[in-house]
Design a protein around this motif. Structure first.
Motif, PDB file in Angstrom:
ATOM      1  N   PHE A  56       0.833  -1.209   0.000  1.00 48.77           N
ATOM      2  CA  PHE A  56       0.000   0.000   0.000  1.00 48.77           C
ATOM      3  C   PHE A  56       0.868   1.259   0.000  1.00 48.77           C
ATOM      4  O   PHE A  56       0.516   2.268  -0.610  1.00 48.77           O
ATOM      5  N   GLU A  57       2.011   1.190   0.679  1.00 49.70           N
ATOM      6  CA  GLU A  57       2.893   2.354   0.717  1.00 49.70           C
ATOM      7  C   GLU A  57       3.605   2.574  -0.613  1.00 49.70           C
ATOM      8  O   GLU A  57       4.102   3.665  -0.888  1.00 49.70           O
ATOM      9  N   LYS A  58       3.629   1.538  -1.461  1.00 53.27           N
ATOM     10  CA  LYS A  58       4.307   1.650  -2.752  1.00 53.27           C
ATOM     11  C   LYS A  58       3.322   1.952  -3.886  1.00 53.27           C
ATOM     12  O   LYS A  58       3.581   1.648  -5.050  1.00 53.27           O
ATOM     13  N   LYS A  59       2.182   2.538  -3.523  1.00 52.60           N
ATOM     14  CA  LYS A  59       1.202   3.030  -4.503  1.00 52.60           C
ATOM     15  C   LYS A  59       0.640   1.912  -5.374  1.00 52.60           C
ATOM     16  O   LYS A  59       0.570   2.019  -6.597  1.00 52.60           O
ATOM     17  N   ASP A  60       0.225   0.852  -4.720  1.00 52.98           N
ATOM     18  CA  ASP A  60      -0.365  -0.287  -5.413  1.00 52.98           C
ATOM     19  C   ASP A  60      -1.877  -0.069  -5.509  1.00 52.98           C
ATOM     20  O   ASP A  60      -2.655  -0.607  -4.734  1.00 52.98           O
ATOM     21  N   TYR A  61      -2.273   0.763  -6.476  1.00 53.40           N
ATOM     22  CA  TYR A  61      -3.694   1.113  -6.620  1.00 53.40           C
ATOM     23  C   TYR A  61      -4.530  -0.117  -6.964  1.00 53.40           C
ATOM     24  O   TYR A  61      -5.692  -0.217  -6.558  1.00 53.40           O
ATOM     25  N   ALA A  62      -3.936  -1.047  -7.696  1.00 54.68           N
ATOM     26  CA  ALA A  62      -4.668  -2.269  -8.073  1.00 54.68           C
ATOM     27  C   ALA A  62      -5.019  -3.084  -6.828  1.00 54.68           C
ATOM     28  O   ALA A  62      -6.085  -3.708  -6.755  1.00 54.68           O
ATOM     29  N   LEU A  63      -4.147  -3.065  -5.841  1.00 58.09           N
ATOM     30  CA  LEU A  63      -4.412  -3.791  -4.596  1.00 58.09           C
ATOM     31  C   LEU A  63      -5.593  -3.170  -3.855  1.00 58.09           C
ATOM     32  O   LEU A  63      -6.439  -3.882  -3.312  1.00 58.09           O
ATOM     33  N   THR A  64      -5.648  -1.847  -3.844  1.00 58.50           N
ATOM     34  CA  THR A  64      -6.787  -1.160  -3.204  1.00 58.50           C
ATOM     35  C   THR A  64      -8.096  -1.567  -3.874  1.00 58.50           C
ATOM     36  O   THR A  64      -9.079  -1.894  -3.195  1.00 58.50           O
ATOM     37  N   GLU A  65      -8.094  -1.569  -5.204  1.00 58.93           N
ATOM     38  CA  GLU A  65      -9.308  -1.972  -5.929  1.00 58.93           C
ATOM     39  C   GLU A  65      -9.664  -3.431  -5.634  1.00 58.93           C
ATOM     40  O   GLU A  65     -10.837  -3.769  -5.422  1.00 58.93           O
ATOM     41  N   GLU A  66      -8.657  -4.283  -5.560  1.00 55.16           N
ATOM     42  CA  GLU A  66      -8.884  -5.703  -5.290  1.00 55.16           C
ATOM     43  C   GLU A  66      -9.491  -5.904  -3.891  1.00 55.16           C
ATOM     44  O   GLU A  66     -10.442  -6.675  -3.713  1.00 55.16           O
ATOM     45  N   VAL A  67      -8.936  -5.211  -2.898  1.00 56.55           N
ATOM     46  CA  VAL A  67      -9.446  -5.329  -1.528  1.00 56.55           C
ATOM     47  C   VAL A  67     -10.874  -4.794  -1.443  1.00 56.55           C
ATOM     48  O   VAL A  67     -11.731  -5.377  -0.769  1.00 56.55           O
ATOM     49  N   MET A  68     -11.129  -3.699  -2.130  1.00 62.52           N
ATOM     50  CA  MET A  68     -12.477  -3.134  -2.124  1.00 62.52           C
ATOM     51  C   MET A  68     -13.476  -4.108  -2.753  1.00 62.52           C
ATOM     52  O   MET A  68     -14.606  -4.251  -2.284  1.00 62.52           O
ATOM     53  N   ARG A  69     -13.050  -4.797  -3.798  1.00 60.89           N
ATOM     54  CA  ARG A  69     -13.948  -5.758  -4.445  1.00 60.89           C
ATOM     55  C   ARG A  69     -14.243  -6.921  -3.498  1.00 60.89           C
ATOM     56  O   ARG A  69     -15.379  -7.394  -3.395  1.00 60.89           O
ATOM     57  N   LYS A  70     -13.222  -7.368  -2.778  1.00 58.31           N
ATOM     58  CA  LYS A  70     -13.428  -8.438  -1.797  1.00 58.31           C
ATOM     59  C   LYS A  70     -14.348  -7.977  -0.666  1.00 58.31           C
ATOM     60  O   LYS A  70     -15.174  -8.752  -0.169  1.00 58.31           O
ATOM     61  N   ALA A  71     -14.205  -6.721  -0.256  1.00 55.07           N
ATOM     62  CA  ALA A  71     -15.087  -6.169   0.777  1.00 55.07           C
ATOM     63  C   ALA A  71     -16.533  -6.159   0.282  1.00 55.07           C
ATOM     64  O   ALA A  71     -17.469  -6.444   1.034  1.00 55.07           O
ATOM     65  N   GLY A  72     -16.691  -5.866  -1.012  1.00 58.18           N
ATOM     66  CA  GLY A  72     -18.030  -5.885  -1.601  1.00 58.18           C
ATOM     67  C   GLY A  72     -18.623  -7.281  -1.611  1.00 58.18           C
ATOM     68  O   GLY A  72     -19.810  -7.471  -1.316  1.00 58.18           O
ATOM     69  N   GLU A  73     -17.799  -8.272  -1.901  1.00 59.86           N
ATOM     70  CA  GLU A  73     -18.280  -9.662  -1.922  1.00 59.86           C
ATOM     71  C   GLU A  73     -18.738 -10.117  -0.538  1.00 59.86           C
ATOM     72  O   GLU A  73     -19.641 -10.943  -0.413  1.00 59.86           O
ATOM     73  N   LEU A  74     -18.122  -9.572   0.507  1.00 58.79           N
ATOM     74  CA  LEU A  74     -18.510  -9.915   1.880  1.00 58.79           C
ATOM     75  C   LEU A  74     -19.710  -9.106   2.367  1.00 58.79           C
ATOM     76  O   LEU A  74     -20.197  -9.330   3.468  1.00 58.79           O
ATOM     77  N   GLY A  75     -20.150  -8.148   1.549  1.00 61.08           N
ATOM     78  CA  GLY A  75     -21.290  -7.317   1.942  1.00 61.08           C
ATOM     79  C   GLY A  75     -20.912  -6.080   2.716  1.00 61.08           C
ATOM     80  O   GLY A  75     -21.787  -5.323   3.158  1.00 61.08           O
ATOM     81  N   LEU A  76     -19.614  -5.818   2.888  1.00 62.70           N
ATOM     82  CA  LEU A  76     -19.183  -4.707   3.737  1.00 62.70           C
ATOM     83  C   LEU A  76     -19.408  -3.338   3.094  1.00 62.70           C
ATOM     84  O   LEU A  76     -19.407  -2.325   3.789  1.00 62.70           O
ATOM     85  N   LEU A  77     -19.595  -3.306   1.776  1.00 63.10           N
ATOM     86  CA  LEU A  77     -19.853  -2.026   1.102  1.00 63.10           C
ATOM     87  C   LEU A  77     -21.329  -1.655   1.133  1.00 63.10           C
ATOM     88  O   LEU A  77     -21.694  -0.530   0.799  1.00 63.10           O
TER      89      LEU A  77
END
Length: 599
Positions: A56-77
């Motif tokens: 995350f500190e190395k500007k991995d924007y794709a990782l942020t999107e990936e984590v957000m998608r997983k959060a959506g799958e769990l219903g957290l969004l």
């Protein structure tokens, strides 16, 4: 407890009415469902976010999107989204809880989550018509789509309604063409839909639009911003050039954009406070672990008083912020329930429920955002030279914390808003400030009582001091309103001093009430909660004394000034001054023994 029938204070009334400790909600009152949700979110963060902090500190924007998608799958969004739009339809306290615990590991996810669930989704949920909600909200609730919010412009920051972005109706009346520049747009790099604010013709107020992100429709973006912190939060400028938006994508009605923006910010402010809480817990835990492991002069530095003082103050600020945040969240939830029982729609109930406590939302935003900054700063200090290194989590925590004082309206704006909204509520008769302020004025002219009160019950003196601190605010702010009237808003330094008094009162009272409730219920950690409430109040008295003096001497002279300063001394007097060194030692020893934030 019957939440519908109990007497719930209106927003701002905490200043002029007493609250029974049994009437406030505390984290000790979490339901089994809420405890399970907390555990589920914490497991998700510990599995998907915390181990990848370096990425995350190395500007991995794709990782942020990936984590957000997983959060959506769990219903957290979709926690706050009604079930008919693929959400979980949870209450306000649970939405706070999820925001709290998902935000602690990195500011990048905290920002992406807040921007998406709050200002990206909520405007459609609360202001959209049925067609708009059916079309967009289910996709946003599940993480199939992501949202972003386009309000800020190069010339429109705190003055949000001054934006220059234009929306021009087409000749055939089927669509608007939007042109303008937006900046600091969180989630811009991977969002599917924008909430865009633009001005139609020479309207006084801006209008909101739902705009799908289609590069072939006149939408271009700047490069990712190079930022101090939140490195993997996608932040870009967005440019609209004759971007076609169907007329049916206008949000609410023409000219309602400023109202939408302001109400979105109210929710955003209390959620931002929540988003700073677990960050503090994790900083305290990491700093404590290090202090227990770091040996100097043949002793763990956690045994040294200077380090114990820091750990105790960090833990105390965390306890206070958490107490106040969940107190306000439950007030909002109860007000929403009351409005629903009276026949309001979900949209009306949510909007009015949050708007009722806009003062508390601003207070929390200021207090907790400053707490996380102080906490991470002290975390660096405990780590010493290692804390300055990017190899330890403190450095990133400090950088990520810094944006919190700017988001959702700067802390300076929120300080002035809190007092300004309180005065407006008083003018409308929603909060009776006049009678209590008059009573304080009469008390200043009277002979003080020399009776010695009985403070034998736990926290009884602290509760009495809080009553008197409220008199300090009424004395300073009441006199200022009398002197300056509607011109008070021109005296910003006086407003800031008054706001600091108001903030310290709400935060200190919340901590005392929680500790009192835990103590009466025989709860775990009651003695430590009492110690933290006492330590925090000691600081609040000092802070309020300083702010009140500054305010008084800025507008009062001669006998009036002398009388008010004497009143200040009377209102801030302790009968039994607490031993703050002993309090800090007690708190720190508990934290270091548990090797984590344990309360």
């Amino acid at each position: 407890m019957d939440t519908i029938n109990k007497d719930i204070l209106r927003g701002g009334q905490f200043l002029v009415k007493e609250t029974d400790c049994m009437d406030i909600f505390t984290p000790e009152d979490f339901s089994e469902e809420q405890k399970m949700m907390k555990e589920s979110v914490t497991d998700f963060v510990d599995r998907e976010i915390w181990p990848h902090k370096e990425r995350f500190e190395k500007k991995d924007y794709a990782l942020t999107e990936e984590v957000m998608r997983k959060a959506g799958e769990l219903g957290l969004l979709g926690i706050a989204v009604p079930e008919e739009y693929n959400g979980l339809g949870m209450g306000f306290v649970t939405t706070m809880l999820v925001c709290d615990y998902i935000s602690g590991a990195t500011g990048s996810i905290a920002t992406a989550f807040g921007a998406h669930t709050g200002i990206g989704t909520m405007p459609i949920t609360l202001y959209g018509n049925e067609e708009q909600k059916k079309k967009y909200v289910p996709k946003l609730a599940t993480g199939e789509w992501f949202g972003a919010y386009c309000l800020t412009e190069p010339g429109a920051g705190s003055d949000a309604n001054s934006g220059k972005t234009k929306a021009v109706l087409s000749e055939d009346g089927t669509h608007y063409k939007i042109s303008g520049q937006k900046m600091w747009i969180s989630n811009a790099g991977f969002c599917n839909v924008f909430i865009v604010f633009a001005r139609i013709e020479d309207d006084k107020n801006i209008t909101g639009f739902i705009v799908e992100n289609d590069p072939s429709n006149g939408i271009t973006m700047g490069e990712e911003e190079q930022k101090l912190g939140i490195h993997s939060s996608s932040t870009r400028q967005v440019f609209f050039s004759d971007t076609k938006v169907p007329v049916e994508n206008m949000l609410s009605e023409r000219g309602a954009g400023f109202k939408i923006a302001m109400n979105a910010l109210n929710v955003g402010r209390i959620k931002l406070a929540a988003a700073c809480l677990d960050a503090q817990r994790r900083v305290i835990t990491e700093a404590t672990k290090y202090a227990n492991e770091r040996i100097q002069f043949k002793t763990p530095i956690a045994k040294f008083g200077a380090i114990q003082s820091k750990i105790a103050e960090m833990a105390t600020a965390m306890f206070v912020g958490e107490s106040a945040s969940y107190r306000a969240a439950k007030n909002i939830e109860d007000r929403i329930s009351i409005r629903l029982s009276e026949g309001n729609t979900h949209q009306e109930a949510e909007l009015k429920g949050v708007e009722e406590y806009a003062i508390e939302c601003s207070i929390l935003k200021v207090a907790v955002s400053e707490d996380i900054q102080n906490c991470s700063d002290e975390g660096i200090q405990i780590f010493g030279g290692m804390g300055f290194s990017a190899d330890t989590p403190m450095e990133a925590a400090w950088r990520d914390a810094r944006i919190s004082r700017i988001y959702e309206g700067t802390n300076e704006i929120n300080r002035m808003l809190a007092v300004g909204m309180l005065v407006k509520k008083a003018m409308k008769g929603h909060v009776d400030l006049l009678a209590p302020a008059t009573a304080v004025g009469e008390e200043l002219l009277g002979i003080p009582s020399f009776d010695t009160p009985d403070f034998s019950e736990t926290l009884s003196e602290e509760k009495d001091i809080i009553k008197r601190l409220k008199k300090v605010f009424l004395m300073v702010a009441g006199s200022a309103v009398q002197k300056f009237g509607p011109d008070l808003e021109q005296h910003q330094q006086l407003l800031m001093a008054s706001a600091d008094i108001l903030i310290d009162i709400y935060m200190a009272e919340s901590a005392v009430l929680r500790a009192e409730k835990t103590h009466k219920n025989g709860g775990a950690n009651a003695d430590y909660q009492v110690a933290m409430a006492q330590l925090n109040l000691y600081h609040a008295v000092d802070n309020i004394t300083r702010s009140a003096k500054e305010g008084i001497v800025s507008f009062a002279e001669g006998d009036e000034q002398r009388m008010m300063l004497m009143g200040l001394k009377r209102f801030t007097k302790y009968q039994n001054m607490p031993n703050v060194v002993a309090l800090r030692t007690k708190i720190a020893e508990k934290v270091t023994e548990e090797n984590k934030y344990p309360f």
